[in-house]
Design an enzyme around this catalytic site. Structure first.
Site, mmCIF file in Angstrom:
data_model
loop_
_atom_site.group_PDB
_atom_site.id
_atom_site.type_symbol
_atom_site.label_atom_id
_atom_site.label_comp_id
_atom_site.label_asym_id
_atom_site.label_seq_id
_atom_site.Cartn_x
_atom_site.Cartn_y
_atom_site.Cartn_z
ATOM 1 N N ASP A 263 1.070 -1.142 0.024
ATOM 2 C CA ASP A 263 0.023 -0.012 -0.132
ATOM 3 C C ASP A 263 1.074 1.159 0.013
ATOM 4 O O ASP A 263 1.776 1.098 0.435
ATOM 5 C CB ASP A 263 -0.629 0.394 1.043
ATOM 6 C CG ASP A 263 -1.853 1.109 1.864
ATOM 7 O OD1 ASP A 263 -3.388 0.963 1.109
ATOM 8 O OD2 ASP A 263 -1.877 2.565 0.984
ATOM 9 N N ILE A 264 0.323 2.321 -0.925
ATOM 10 C CA ILE A 264 1.405 3.406 -0.683
ATOM 11 C C ILE A 264 1.508 3.923 0.373
ATOM 12 O O ILE A 264 2.171 5.494 0.298
ATOM 13 C CB ILE A 264 1.022 4.178 -2.367
ATOM 14 C CG1 ILE A 264 1.785 5.048 -2.763
ATOM 15 C CG2 ILE A 264 -0.076 5.163 -1.804
ATOM 16 C CD1 ILE A 264 1.235 5.217 -4.419
ATOM 17 N N ASN B 282 -13.055 -3.140 2.373
ATOM 18 C CA ASN B 282 -14.150 -2.502 2.682
ATOM 19 C C ASN B 282 -14.926 -1.870 1.231
ATOM 20 O O ASN B 282 -14.699 -2.400 -0.318
ATOM 21 C CB ASN B 282 -13.437 -0.638 2.547
ATOM 22 C CG ASN B 282 -12.192 -1.098 3.856
ATOM 23 O OD1 ASN B 282 -12.785 -0.997 4.749
ATOM 24 N ND2 ASN B 282 -11.079 -0.140 3.462
ATOM 25 N N VAL C 167 -10.754 2.919 -3.834
ATOM 26 C CA VAL C 167 -11.139 2.324 -5.175
ATOM 27 C C VAL C 167 -11.800 1.188 -5.386
ATOM 28 O O VAL C 167 -11.540 0.070 -4.872
ATOM 29 C CB VAL C 167 -9.434 1.828 -5.242
ATOM 30 C CG1 VAL C 167 -8.751 1.430 -6.153
ATOM 31 C CG2 VAL C 167 -8.362 3.311 -4.768
ATOM 32 N N HIS D 142 -10.051 -5.274 -3.656
ATOM 33 C CA HIS D 142 -8.990 -5.546 -3.466
ATOM 34 C C HIS D 142 -8.960 -6.042 -1.616
ATOM 35 O O HIS D 142 -9.673 -5.721 -0.952
ATOM 36 C CB HIS D 142 -8.042 -4.556 -2.857
ATOM 37 C CG HIS D 142 -8.115 -2.989 -2.505
ATOM 38 N ND1 HIS D 142 -9.465 -2.134 -3.250
ATOM 39 C CD2 HIS D 142 -8.744 -2.622 -1.410
ATOM 40 C CE1 HIS D 142 -10.182 -1.026 -2.360
ATOM 41 N NE2 HIS D 142 -9.233 -1.048 -1.585
ATOM 42 N N HIS E 212 -7.078 -5.341 1.581
ATOM 43 C CA HIS E 212 -5.650 -4.714 3.281
ATOM 44 C C HIS E 212 -5.458 -6.239 3.587
ATOM 45 O O HIS E 212 -6.064 -6.710 4.706
ATOM 46 C CB HIS E 212 -5.960 -4.101 4.383
ATOM 47 C CG HIS E 212 -7.059 -2.688 2.557
ATOM 48 N ND1 HIS E 212 -6.202 -2.189 2.898
ATOM 49 C CD2 HIS E 212 -7.736 -2.499 2.302
ATOM 50 C CE1 HIS E 212 -6.954 -1.031 2.260
ATOM 51 N NE2 HIS E 212 -8.015 -1.102 1.886
#
Ligand code: AMP
Length: 124
Positions: A32-33, A90, A99, A103, A105
């Site tokens: 993750d950025i 999420n 986004v 995905h 996390h």
């Protein structure tokens, strides 16, 4: 409806870079950025699904197995299974999804706190 202009679709098309840590034919995992834990990795399917809602309704059994296995494999590859970790996906506005490409996390490397810091503990 899936829109292919989202940032993870661009990462999959290699239009923008990522810091990959795992890849197979169906799944990509990258850092993750903006990490919120010492280990913060995102695991995404290469197929176009908006969210867990979309995925759980439309994906094949094989796709679901493949993605779930990859989440566990990535966590093990990161050495997180001994001390534990958290997996979050999420969904939509109330879920806080930013986004619109499915995905997961993976958060670890320290004790991950309450799901809702400050919220009353409703567990007896
Ligand atoms: P969510 O709020 O569940 O949709 O989470 C989206 C996550 O994507 C956030 O944790 C962001 O920090 C992360 N993110 C956004 N852009 C990038 C990027 N280019 N590379 C890696 N992670 C990103």
């Amino acid at each position: 409806m899936y829109h292919s202009d989202n940032i993870f679709a661009k990462i999959l098309r290699k239009e923008i870079p990522c810091d990959p840590i795992f890849e197979n034919d169906d799944v990509l995992a990258f850092k993750d950025i903006s990490p919120v834990a010492p280990v913060h990795v995102l695991v995404i399917p290469k197929s176009a699904y908006v969210s867990m809602d979309d995925f759980s309704a439309k994906a094949s059994d094989q796709e679901i197995v493949t993605l779930m296995r990859a989440v566990g494999e990535v966590a093990r590859q990161l050495g997180l299974e001994k001390d534990g970790y958290r997996v979050i996906s999420n969904v939509g506005e109330f879920g806080g999804q930013q986004v619109p490409h499915l995905h997961f996390h993976i958060l670890g490397g320290e004790k991950i706190g309450s799901l809702r810091p400050g919220a009353e503990d409703t567990h007896a």
